[in-house]
Write an enzyme that holds these catalytic residues in place. Structure first.
Site, mmCIF file in Angstrom:
data_model
loop_
_atom_site.group_PDB
_atom_site.id
_atom_site.type_symbol
_atom_site.label_atom_id
_atom_site.label_comp_id
_atom_site.label_asym_id
_atom_site.label_seq_id
_atom_site.Cartn_x
_atom_site.Cartn_y
_atom_site.Cartn_z
ATOM 1 N N VAL B 109 3.005 4.367 -4.147
ATOM 2 C CA VAL B 109 2.920 4.794 -2.745
ATOM 3 C C VAL B 109 3.575 6.154 -2.561
ATOM 4 C CG1 VAL B 109 2.833 2.436 -1.845
ATOM 5 C CG2 VAL B 109 5.053 3.568 -2.126
ATOM 6 N N GLY B 112 0.634 10.807 -2.840
ATOM 7 C CA GLY B 112 -0.574 11.602 -2.632
ATOM 8 C C GLY B 112 -1.787 11.010 -3.317
ATOM 9 N N LEU B 113 -1.700 9.731 -3.680
ATOM 10 C CA LEU B 113 -2.810 9.097 -4.400
ATOM 11 C C LEU B 113 -3.682 8.258 -3.471
ATOM 12 C CD1 LEU B 113 -0.922 8.076 -7.660
ATOM 13 C CD2 LEU B 113 -2.248 10.143 -7.228
ATOM 14 N N ALA B 117 -5.090 4.550 2.211
ATOM 15 C CA ALA B 117 -6.534 4.468 2.465
ATOM 16 C C ALA B 117 -7.175 3.404 1.594
ATOM 17 C CB ALA B 117 -7.189 5.825 2.211
ATOM 18 N N ASP B 159 -9.708 10.523 1.984
ATOM 19 C CA ASP B 159 -9.109 9.401 1.251
ATOM 20 C C ASP B 159 -9.932 8.116 1.410
ATOM 21 O OD1 ASP B 159 -7.168 11.238 0.627
ATOM 22 O OD2 ASP B 159 -5.480 9.943 1.143
#
Lengths: 327, 327
Positions: B109, B112-113, B117, B159
């Site tokens: 978490v 930026g992955l 979303a 995302d």
């Protein structure tokens, strides 16, 4: 003819536009307070004998250009522009006289600081003064540029220009040289990565990237031109904060065309973390030197941070005075 | 109504165009093989109870949105989009039923992955499947995007798009989403700097730089657009060498707008020195993650080099499959 003549000329750093200048974009260069000093004396014979403390080289040229080393090996390429500079002035004066040329320089060689051009400019001025020729700065620049042409295939001319005129110059290959008004103290820390730069290799690398991605590189160089133009205004306004931002952006553009490396980044970030207003490659990159702009009260802190990051720091200032007859 | 339903959705990395996408420039994002899996079951009461292993949070929402924490504090902002996603699907189906929602995710978490979303997309799909609604991917995307809007003021939508559709997408805020053909294996090493990124701060920083130097930043973003367009072609051609060059150039453009730092540069150069074809920030920068493109045989070498440079490496691959009903 005088019995002795001395002249000095300053080194330079590129503030903005290295590499891009090769493609006719704007560059901004600044003379710095490291100088090459050249002393000339007439000789009874017709030899031109050149001694250089910095290069650890001495050699003897005959009037027809034959070379005989005295100290430091057979390689004459680094002494040759000095010989040519002297010879060109002698030819212009119609004099046939031998010379002892002694070079004392505080400019590190092969660091992108224009040591070679500073020596050519100082030699030209010293020989001109020896022959009581009262050469103008424009004359000195042109003669020194010719000498530079002997060793550098296609010199931009910016190095002899800034060594001759001093201060800060805007330069474009196709469009001449403009001295800029600078309403600021511009204290810089020069940081040598101690990684030998290879200008030729870097220039070739950029031309290869440009061949592969022409639109991208044109775009990057277009941004570089905008940055240089904003820098001219920031220099006039004495706005060091903006100048620092623009140096950082220019550095990133150089990074984008592939001339940064980890040694460079270490010094650049060391300077920024110590509070430098901006930091960038100066010159060809791939090693060589960076410059960091700093408030005067923070200079030693920036220098120390560069030292801790394995760089060799040197505090330099703008030299308003270009070439100068010293006696 | 089914008794249980499970769906999963992948994380993403931004290959090209982060930050620039905010200003309506092209971005390219890729789904990666780290997935969030969401299991839903109907409840006898009308509570929506959400449990997340990854966030270490559990909480209970009533149908009117009141929140009661079960585990991990009073903060409901991170669970809220999941509640909204589920609620939107229930509303669409006209069902009034309580749900147990259990989230198991392998996506780090706040890196930026697109973890948030992916969870919203998987929740939407799982609830839709529970209610036997046969939602299309387009439906799922739109519903998940609405849920994202609750927590992110103005989400770009990229995302939930990539978590829904999988593969590699070209995306422009004003101009929709296009799935790209990719004729290559795209093995990446993700390198976490372990420096917490602050997306909001970085986005504000870019908007400030843009306010100060609008033409320069427009120019940089224009180059970014060229780079993204060339990347689309390189992906189609399966030309990893070019893709690596373009990643390096994109990284430099991000550097130019001020979102790199020393922690990022260390990992980027560590990857390059280990033979990565290209390396760049992925996401907001100022910390967070980098991605390095590497030949498959060199992946572990690049990962090890990132580890030695204080990064946390993770090898990831393209996930062709977007959101998926697991049962």
């Amino acid at each position: 003819m005088r019995e002795i003549s001395r002249a000095s000329a300053p080194a330079k750093v590129i503030l903005f536009g290295e590499h891009f200048v090769v493609y006719d974009r704007l560059a901004i260069v600044m003379a710095i307070d490291l100088r090459a000093c050249v002393t000339v004396k007439p000789r009874g014979d017709k030899k031109i004998i050149i001694r250089s403390n910095t290069m650890g080289l001495s050699g003897e040229f005959s009037f027809n250009g034959d070379y005989k080393p005295i100290l430091g090996g057979f390689e004459c390429i680094r002494l040759k522009p000095i010989y040519i500079a002297a010879k060109n002035v002698l030819n212009l004066a119609g004099e046939v006289v031998g010379l002892d040329i002694n070079i004392e320089s505080e400019i590190p060689v092969a660091s992108g600081l224009g040591s070679s051009a500073a020596v050519s400019v100082a030699t030209t001025a010293a020989v001109g003064n020896l022959l009581e020729m009262s050469l103008s700065k424009d004359d000195i620049f042109k003669l020194a540029l010719e000498a530079e042409r002997v060793v550098h295939e296609n010199p931009s001319g910016v190095d002899p220009a800034v060594s001759t005129y001093g201060g800060v110059l805007a330069y474009r290959r196709s469009g001449g040289i403009m001295r800029l008004k600078v309403n600021a103290d511009l204290p810089l820390v020069l940081g040598d990565t101690r990684v030998i730069r290879d200008t030729r290799k870097m220039v070739l690398h950029v031309s290869e990237i440009k061949r592969l991605y022409p639109e991208v590189v044109d775009g990057i160089m277009g941004v570089g031109e905008l940055v240089a133009n904003l820098a001219i205004k920031a220099l006039e306004d004495g706005d060091l904060i903006t100048l620092g931002h623009l140096m950082n952006i220019n550095h990133a553009l150089l990074y984008a065309i592939g001339v940064s490396n980890l040694a460079v980044e270490r010094l650049v970030w060391a300077a920024r973390q110590a509070g430098a207003l901006g930091a960038k490659i100066t010159g060809a990159g791939g090693g060589g030197c960076i410059i960091a702009l700093s408030l005067r009260e923070n200079l030693y802190h920036v220098a120390e941070s560069i030292r801790v990051a394995d760089g060799n720091p040197l505090i330099v200032n703008m030299a308003s005075m270009g070439v100068k007859i010293e006696g």
